[in-house]
Design a protein around this motif. Sequence first.
Motif: not given
Length: 293
Positions: A103-105, A154-157, A212, A214, A234, A238, A241
């Motif tokens: 989920g992180d970028l 602000q959609g992801a860390t 991204l 996954t 995933t 996500n 984001a």
Amino acid sequence: MSRKPVEAEIGIIGGSGLYELSMLADARSVDVSTPFGPPSGPIVLGELAGRRVAFVSRHGAGHRLSPSEVPAAANIYALRQLGVAEAVAVSAVGSLRAELRPGDLVVQDQLVDLTRGIRRATFFEAGVVAHLPFADPYCARLRPLLVAAARRAQGATVHDSGTYVCIEGPQFSSRAESELYRSWGMDVIGMTAAPEAKLAREAGICLTGLALVTDYDCWRRDEEAVTASMVADTMRRNVVAAQAAIAEFLATAPPAQPCDCHDALDHALLSDLAGAGEGILARLGPIVEKVPR
Ligand SMILES: CSC[C@H]1O[C@H](OP(=O)(O)O)[C@H](O)[C@@H]1O
Ligand SMILES: Nc1ncnc2[nH]cnc12
């Protein structure tokens, strides 16, 4: 050589799970042909916040092209031909670090190319030899702009750096390989960033990557090893984001500026273009248009 009109300034290359950019206004598809074969599919031209954007889906409609079959040279050439000077390459990646969570970028800053030489990795051939600098595979000017935009969205860390190791695939790695890449200090793993980034450098395009996360590949013994459906699930959860980060980037990035990436060919050509055949010069077209002859 006459220059074609600029149809798009910014290119977006969509990877697994990002097959279209629904936020583009006035979208239209164009079929572009290149001397390096057809791109992965039609290129979608559209606008966002007054910026003219060209979108190409790397694996094509219905995800029909495997990583080794992706025509990266044709995709990059087509973007350049349309006038693209800057591009964001989006990809799904496995994480090789506990702190890079699904989920992180990750806006990667380095690349290790472990592809096996079966993909076209240069435009230069047939009497024209060039060795381009690739110490910093991604544009040092665009990267912080993308990091800042992704954070504002602000959609992801968002992680502002990382080394992407590119394997040939299409199979995922063995546990031994995954552990090896970790021991080398690699951060994320995928199958498509190379030679795409090398070709973008040859084409003088400023490129930045948006990865991204996954999955955790297969190095965590307490978790299920990666599968393609895990990646797809995933991504589905996500992808908004990544889209939000791209929309914010397009809305706020300043117009293209002079950049070392655009001049990367300046000290790279060892062959005199004046002595090269017309055929290869025509084929190289927009790749060498700035080089004096
Ligand atoms: C769908 S699992 C593996 C596949 O996903 C990544 O694609 P992309 O980089 O285009 O987002 C990975 O590189 C593989 O091609
Ligand atoms: N674990 C992984 N290995 C290679 N490519 C990937 N794409 C997404 N996850 C991946």
